[in-house]
Design a protein around this motif. Sequence first.
Motif, short mmCIF file in Angstrom:
data_model
loop_
_atom_site.label_atom_id
_atom_site.label_comp_id
_atom_site.label_asym_id
_atom_site.label_seq_id
_atom_site.Cartn_x
_atom_site.Cartn_y
_atom_site.Cartn_z
N VAL A 160 6.72 -15.58 0.64
CA VAL A 160 6.77 -15.54 2.26
C VAL A 160 7.38 -14.25 2.94
O VAL A 160 6.71 -13.66 3.85
N PRO A 161 8.60 -13.90 2.48
CA PRO A 161 9.34 -13.08 3.31
C PRO A 161 8.51 -11.67 3.11
O PRO A 161 8.66 -10.78 4.01
N VAL A 162 8.16 -11.04 1.82
CA VAL A 162 7.52 -9.84 1.69
C VAL A 162 6.32 -9.89 2.59
O VAL A 162 5.64 -8.93 3.04
N THR A 163 5.42 -10.94 2.32
CA THR A 163 4.32 -10.85 3.17
C THR A 163 4.30 -10.82 4.59
O THR A 163 3.56 -10.14 5.25
N MET A 164 5.23 -11.49 5.30
CA MET A 164 5.64 -11.55 6.60
C MET A 164 6.21 -9.98 7.24
O MET A 164 5.46 -9.33 8.23
N ILE A 165 7.19 -9.40 6.45
CA ILE A 165 7.51 -8.26 6.86
C ILE A 165 6.48 -7.00 6.73
O ILE A 165 6.27 -6.31 7.52
N ALA A 166 5.73 -7.20 5.48
CA ALA A 166 4.56 -6.16 5.32
C ALA A 166 3.62 -6.43 6.56
O ALA A 166 3.16 -5.55 6.98
N ILE A 169 4.84 -4.80 9.77
CA ILE A 169 4.60 -3.16 9.48
C ILE A 169 3.40 -2.72 9.59
O ILE A 169 2.96 -1.72 10.01
N GLY A 170 2.36 -3.46 8.94
CA GLY A 170 1.21 -3.12 9.02
C GLY A 170 0.68 -2.72 7.53
O GLY A 170 -0.13 -1.94 7.27
N ILE A 171 1.16 -3.32 6.53
CA ILE A 171 0.61 -3.22 5.08
C ILE A 171 -0.04 -4.32 4.68
O ILE A 171 0.30 -5.61 4.93
N PRO A 172 -1.09 -4.18 3.65
CA PRO A 172 -1.95 -5.26 3.44
C PRO A 172 -1.15 -6.39 2.57
O PRO A 172 -0.25 -5.93 1.91
N ASP A 173 -1.63 -7.70 2.44
CA ASP A 173 -0.99 -8.60 1.91
C ASP A 173 -0.71 -8.39 0.47
O ASP A 173 -0.08 -8.82 -0.36
N ASP A 174 -2.03 -7.61 -0.09
CA ASP A 174 -2.14 -7.61 -1.37
C ASP A 174 -1.46 -6.63 -2.17
O ASP A 174 -1.23 -6.21 -3.32
N MET A 175 -0.59 -5.83 -1.29
CA MET A 175 0.48 -4.90 -1.70
C MET A 175 1.81 -5.59 -2.05
O MET A 175 2.64 -5.23 -2.53
N GLY A 176 1.76 -6.78 -1.65
CA GLY A 176 3.09 -7.67 -1.95
C GLY A 176 3.62 -7.58 -3.21
O GLY A 176 4.78 -7.19 -3.36
N GLN A 178 3.52 -5.12 -5.59
CA GLN A 178 3.66 -3.81 -5.67
C GLN A 178 5.02 -3.47 -5.05
O GLN A 178 5.96 -2.84 -5.47
N LEU A 179 4.90 -3.86 -3.69
CA LEU A 179 6.29 -3.82 -2.93
C LEU A 179 7.49 -4.51 -3.51
O LEU A 179 8.53 -3.85 -3.34
N LEU A 180 7.32 -5.62 -4.13
CA LEU A 180 8.41 -6.18 -4.61
C LEU A 180 9.00 -5.61 -5.78
O LEU A 180 10.20 -5.38 -6.20
N LYS A 181 7.95 -4.84 -6.71
CA LYS A 181 8.61 -4.20 -8.02
C LYS A 181 9.28 -2.88 -7.39
O LYS A 181 10.29 -2.66 -7.94
N TRP A 182 8.77 -2.31 -6.47
CA TRP A 182 9.54 -1.20 -6.07
C TRP A 182 10.98 -1.46 -5.47
O TRP A 182 11.85 -0.83 -5.88
N SER A 183 11.00 -2.49 -4.55
CA SER A 183 12.12 -3.17 -4.05
C SER A 183 13.19 -3.37 -5.14
O SER A 183 14.43 -3.21 -5.12
N HIS A 184 12.75 -4.11 -6.11
CA HIS A 184 13.59 -4.76 -7.19
C HIS A 184 14.39 -3.55 -7.90
O HIS A 184 15.68 -3.52 -8.10
N ALA A 185 13.63 -2.46 -8.13
CA ALA A 185 13.91 -1.11 -8.86
C ALA A 185 14.90 -0.39 -7.75
O ALA A 185 16.24 -0.09 -8.25
N LEU A 255 11.24 -2.92 4.79
CA LEU A 255 10.39 -3.89 3.79
C LEU A 255 11.49 -4.18 2.60
O LEU A 255 11.56 -5.40 2.32
N ASN A 256 12.60 -3.41 2.21
CA ASN A 256 13.45 -3.86 1.41
C ASN A 256 14.34 -5.05 2.12
O ASN A 256 14.62 -5.97 1.45
N ALA A 257 15.07 -4.85 3.12
CA ALA A 257 15.94 -5.68 3.85
C ALA A 257 15.38 -6.65 4.38
O ALA A 257 15.84 -7.83 4.45
N GLY A 258 14.03 -6.58 4.66
CA GLY A 258 13.15 -7.61 5.52
C GLY A 258 12.71 -8.69 4.36
O GLY A 258 12.08 -9.79 4.73
#
Length: 415
Positions: A160-166, A169-176, A178-185, A255-258
């Motif tokens: 829910v949170p990564v989808t909404m902030i993405a 911002i204007g980033i497609p849902d299907d990037m969710g 990958q965004l999580l992987k980058w953010s966790h690292a 994206l990270n804080a969101g």
Amino acid sequence: MSQKFPFLSIDAAARRVSLDARDPAFYSDPNPVYAELHAHAPTFYWEQQKQWYFTGYDQVNALLRDRRFGRQILHVASREELGMPAPLPHLKHFDAAEAWSLLEIEPPEHTRLRTLVNRAFVSRQIDRLRPEITELTDRLIDGFEKDGKVELLSALADIVPVTMIARMIGIPDDMGPQLLKWSHAYVRMYMFGRTDADEHAADKAAAEFADYVRSIIAERRAEPRDDLLTHMIHTEHKGQLLTDDELISTTIVLLNAGHEATVHQIGNAVRVILESEIPAETMFADEKTTEQTVEECLRICAPVHIFQRYALDDIDFDGLSFKRGDKVALILAAANLDPKKFSDPLAFRPNRDEGPNLSFGAGIHFCIGAPLARLELNIVLPILFKRLAGMRLAGTPTVKDVYHFHGLERLDLEW
């Protein structure tokens, strides 16, 4: 050593504390330790971390607002003056991504960047997302309701949170994913006891994250849309547009804080509510009780425990003298448990009305995403408890070894 806590030693007279933050007995349940610190040394020098820490509500609240302390120091002094080591070559991509982070800069740059972004995060703008958050939450629950069990973090809290902030911002849902992987690292850089491997992984994530954001910026320049990134690209502040480096830093921090803290907070809140054995229907009876429940969850099990500040000049505070460049740390989660501010502070009382918690900070660096996080929590939690009647913990959840964040490895539920 404390009889209650073998990993804790307090010298109250000297205001010095030895505390092993990597001990699971501490990071799994830090609140009783914070209570011990309030009782004996609310301001203390943490031997292992080699700096001063503050836990008192009034002190933390004051320091968050005190402009003599800042998130950066190199805008007022050089590395040579401060005896600060040179940047590490293996962190060059991470440092570049952080260079214009709203979390890390001070006025006037902070004012300019925050002004451009702030309009998107005011409550009336955020409230427009209510139908989308509701629809997404219901759709995710549809996917596992019939199973009678779920691991909630991967099935809902992560999404829910990564989808909404993405989307904002204007980033497609299907990037969710990958965004999580980058953010966790990426966020492992902020944790106690980070390793060399953590640093290399964070730098790699920062490089890939920045490259991706750069490509999206190019797309929005060519084809503007009704999203936050387009707004940031094309809006001037006093005749200035954001540079690509500023856009990349700002997008990454949003994206990270969101989502990172909100993921933890959904899990923490569900756990504390279920462990309280207070009937969920009383906590989510209406809008007011829901808001009170959410705020009490934020107070008693905050997802981010520590923020640090530099002394921007020679300063006296709370009987201590700091030199320009000294770092101090504020334990927000401990301030939320100050018995001088909150009665019976370790008790979960959803109808508590004793003033605001400090989980989102205060002052100019107050969390810009707080209205979004609060809205998500105020929507997700009531829907969960209404739709999954009889929901209970399936075993004792394990807390992540990620101090000074506080979140669960996984949250297994059944109903």
